[in-house]
Scaffold this active site. Structure first.
Site, PDB file in Angstrom:
ATOM      1  N   LYS A 262      29.618  43.747  63.285  1.00 51.92           N
ATOM      2  CA  LYS A 262      30.600  44.634  62.759  1.00 51.92           C
ATOM      3  C   LYS A 262      31.110  45.442  63.724  1.00 51.92           C
ATOM      4  CE  LYS A 262      27.298  44.785  58.895  1.00 51.92           C
ATOM      5  NZ  LYS A 262      26.356  45.373  57.889  1.00 51.92           N
TER       6      LYS A 262
ATOM      7  N   GLN B 160      23.586  51.005  57.851  1.00 51.80           N
ATOM      8  CA  GLN B 160      22.746  49.669  58.091  1.00 51.80           C
ATOM      9  C   GLN B 160      21.355  49.845  57.162  1.00 51.80           C
ATOM     10  OE1 GLN B 160      24.408  46.950  59.277  1.00 51.80           O
ATOM     11  NE2 GLN B 160      22.368  45.664  58.607  1.00 51.80           N
TER      12      GLN B 160
ATOM     13  N   ASP C 224      30.606  49.794  51.909  1.00 50.39           N
ATOM     14  CA  ASP C 224      29.554  48.688  51.631  1.00 50.39           C
ATOM     15  C   ASP C 224      29.727  48.311  49.964  1.00 50.39           C
ATOM     16  OD1 ASP C 224      28.303  47.317  53.539  1.00 50.39           O
ATOM     17  OD2 ASP C 224      26.805  48.852  53.849  1.00 50.39           O
TER      18      ASP C 224
HETATM   19  C1  BQF Z   1      26.972  33.793  60.732  1.00 56.11           C
HETATM   20  C2  BQF Z   1      22.178  40.818  56.217  1.00 56.11           C
HETATM   21  C3  BQF Z   1      20.157  40.295  55.427  1.00 56.11           C
HETATM   22  C4  BQF Z   1      19.718  41.387  55.631  1.00 56.11           C
HETATM   23  C5  BQF Z   1      20.392  42.473  55.777  1.00 56.11           C
HETATM   24  C6  BQF Z   1      27.843  36.296  60.788  1.00 56.11           C
HETATM   25  C7  BQF Z   1      26.314  37.908  59.888  1.00 56.11           C
HETATM   26  C8  BQF Z   1      25.422  36.992  59.807  1.00 56.11           C
HETATM   27  C9  BQF Z   1      25.570  35.863  59.775  1.00 56.11           C
HETATM   28  C10 BQF Z   1      26.210  39.415  59.624  1.00 56.11           C
HETATM   29  C11 BQF Z   1      23.622  40.436  56.965  1.00 56.11           C
HETATM   30  C12 BQF Z   1      24.072  39.094  56.950  1.00 56.11           C
HETATM   31  C13 BQF Z   1      24.418  41.453  57.497  1.00 56.11           C
HETATM   32  C14 BQF Z   1      26.644  35.267  60.480  1.00 56.11           C
HETATM   33  C15 BQF Z   1      25.569  41.439  58.071  1.00 56.11           C
HETATM   34  C16 BQF Z   1      25.458  38.971  57.075  1.00 56.11           C
HETATM   35  O1  BQF Z   1      27.580  33.604  61.632  1.00 56.11           O
HETATM   36  O2  BQF Z   1      26.453  33.156  59.886  1.00 56.11           O
HETATM   37  C17 BQF Z   1      27.667  37.719  60.391  1.00 56.11           C
HETATM   38  O3  BQF Z   1      26.575  40.189  60.411  1.00 56.11           O
HETATM   39  N1  BQF Z   1      26.018  39.868  58.326  1.00 56.11           N
HETATM   40  C18 BQF Z   1      23.655  42.948  57.458  1.00 56.11           C
HETATM   41  O4  BQF Z   1      24.361  43.752  57.880  1.00 56.11           O
HETATM   42  O5  BQF Z   1      22.537  43.065  57.072  1.00 56.11           O
HETATM   43  C19 BQF Z   1      21.711  42.133  56.581  1.00 56.11           C
HETATM   44  C20 BQF Z   1      21.449  39.929  55.784  1.00 56.11           C
END
Ligand code: BQF
Length: 296
Positions: A54, A98, A121
């Site tokens: 992010k 987060q 968010d």
């Molecule tokens: C990719 C998330 C589960 C629990 C908490 C790129 C992200 C993920 C995958 C990413 C996610 C999932 C995020 C890919 C943010 C998505 O290339 O496939 C980016 O950063 N995500 C989160 O902040 O908390 C989570 C999934």
């Protein structure tokens, strides 16, 4: 049929380039650089990766970001105090906590402490409520990213049967709302399945559009879907894999090979929904800076 790929990596880059231009334009007009404040509580390797993704995205599109790291012993009261300061700070446009946060802190209470005008968010009840009644709001990033993808690839949802597996506040529930509403939305007939659903296949087999967000790798197999289905796999679980350098690989909720044999479209993991989520966060942060949802 053999599925075409819904390429979230490609589309997210395209969206980020456009946001980048919008940020530049906004700043050239004399406005302050938009700023996202990230709050990370405790140490969690996956969370650190997501926060890294992010803040890198922010840097790429010209949004300023700052990450405050708090110990996992922080109290709910202390965390609310920190949020309250960022709510008041004129230079902070978006605030992101987060998730997950430690169990001794009530998640919903923390989300409610964020000023809804800075809730990029889109998890604050004000934003979820406004989304549900069709008023302008910050849309939760993953559902917004999914709808952007369907729109970009010209995949119709109107009158289709959308089946959502997983009923979380972050993905399942809001994406079902967005797909089902009649105006400025998906116009689909929507079924929400969850852990108490008796016969999952009975529902998934009838889906024209299947959105899976459970975090259970391989839950959905080819036998559970019909020919031509469009599949959005939101799952992203670290599975131990000693053949890789990192010691794990990322697994979606679908058994990709058998599902892709029957689907018309499918999102890969990684490179599907994940990057779209991050792109939508950038979009929301710019909207917050422009105050274009809440004009007061
Ligand atoms: C990719 C998330 C589960 C629990 C908490 C790129 C992200 C993920 C995958 C990413 C996610 C999932 C995020 C890919 C943010 C998505 O290339 O496939 C980016 O950063 N995500 C989160 O902040 O908390 C989570 C999934």
């Amino acid at each position: 049929m053999s599925a075409s790929i819904l390429d979230g990596k490609f589309l997210s880059q395209k969206i980020r380039a456009s946001i980048s231009a919008d940020v530049l334009d906004w700043v050239e007009k004399g406005n302050r650089t938009p700023k996202l404040q990230v709050i990370l509580v405790g140490e969690n390797p996956a969370s650190e990766t997501y926060v890294g993704a992010k803040t890198k995205a922010c840097k790429d599109v010209g949004i300023e970001s700052d990450t405050l790291i708090l110990p996992d012993t922080v109290s709910e009261y202390e965390l609310k105090g920190v949020i309250s300061e960022f709510n008041k700070d004129q230079n902070t446009d978006g605030i992101l906590i987060q998730l997950p946060i430690p169990d001794h802190i009530r998640k919903l209470s923390i989300i409610e402490a964020i000023d809804h005008r800075k809730d990029v968010d889109g998890f604050h009840p004000m934003n979820i409520g406004r989304l549900t009644v069709g008023q302008p709001s910050f849309r939760p990033c993953t559902p917004a990213g999914i709808l952007e993808m369907l729109n970009y690839y010209s995949i119709p949802t109107k009158g289709k049967h959308a089946v959502v597996v997983g009923a979380s506040n972050i993905v399942g529930s809001p994406v079902a709302v967005m797909l089902s509403r009649e105006n400025n939305s998906g116009k689909a007939t929507t079924t929400i399945c969850h852990k108490f659903t008796k016969d999952l296949t009975k529902h998934t087999i009838d889906a024209d559009l299947l959105i899976v967000a459970t975090g259970q790798p391989g839950l959905i197999t080819g036998q559970m879907v019909k020919e031509g289905v469009v599949v959005i796999d939101v799952g992203i679980t670290r599975v131990a894999d000693h053949t890789t350098e990192r010691g794990y690989r990322l697994a979606g909720d679908c058994d990709f090979d058998t599902v892709a044999e029957k689907a018309s479209w499918i999102t890969p993991v990684p490179g599907g929904v994940g990057p779209m989520t991050v792109a939508m966060l950038m979009k929301n942060t710019l909207l917050a800076a422009k105050n274009s949802i809440y004009t007061d």
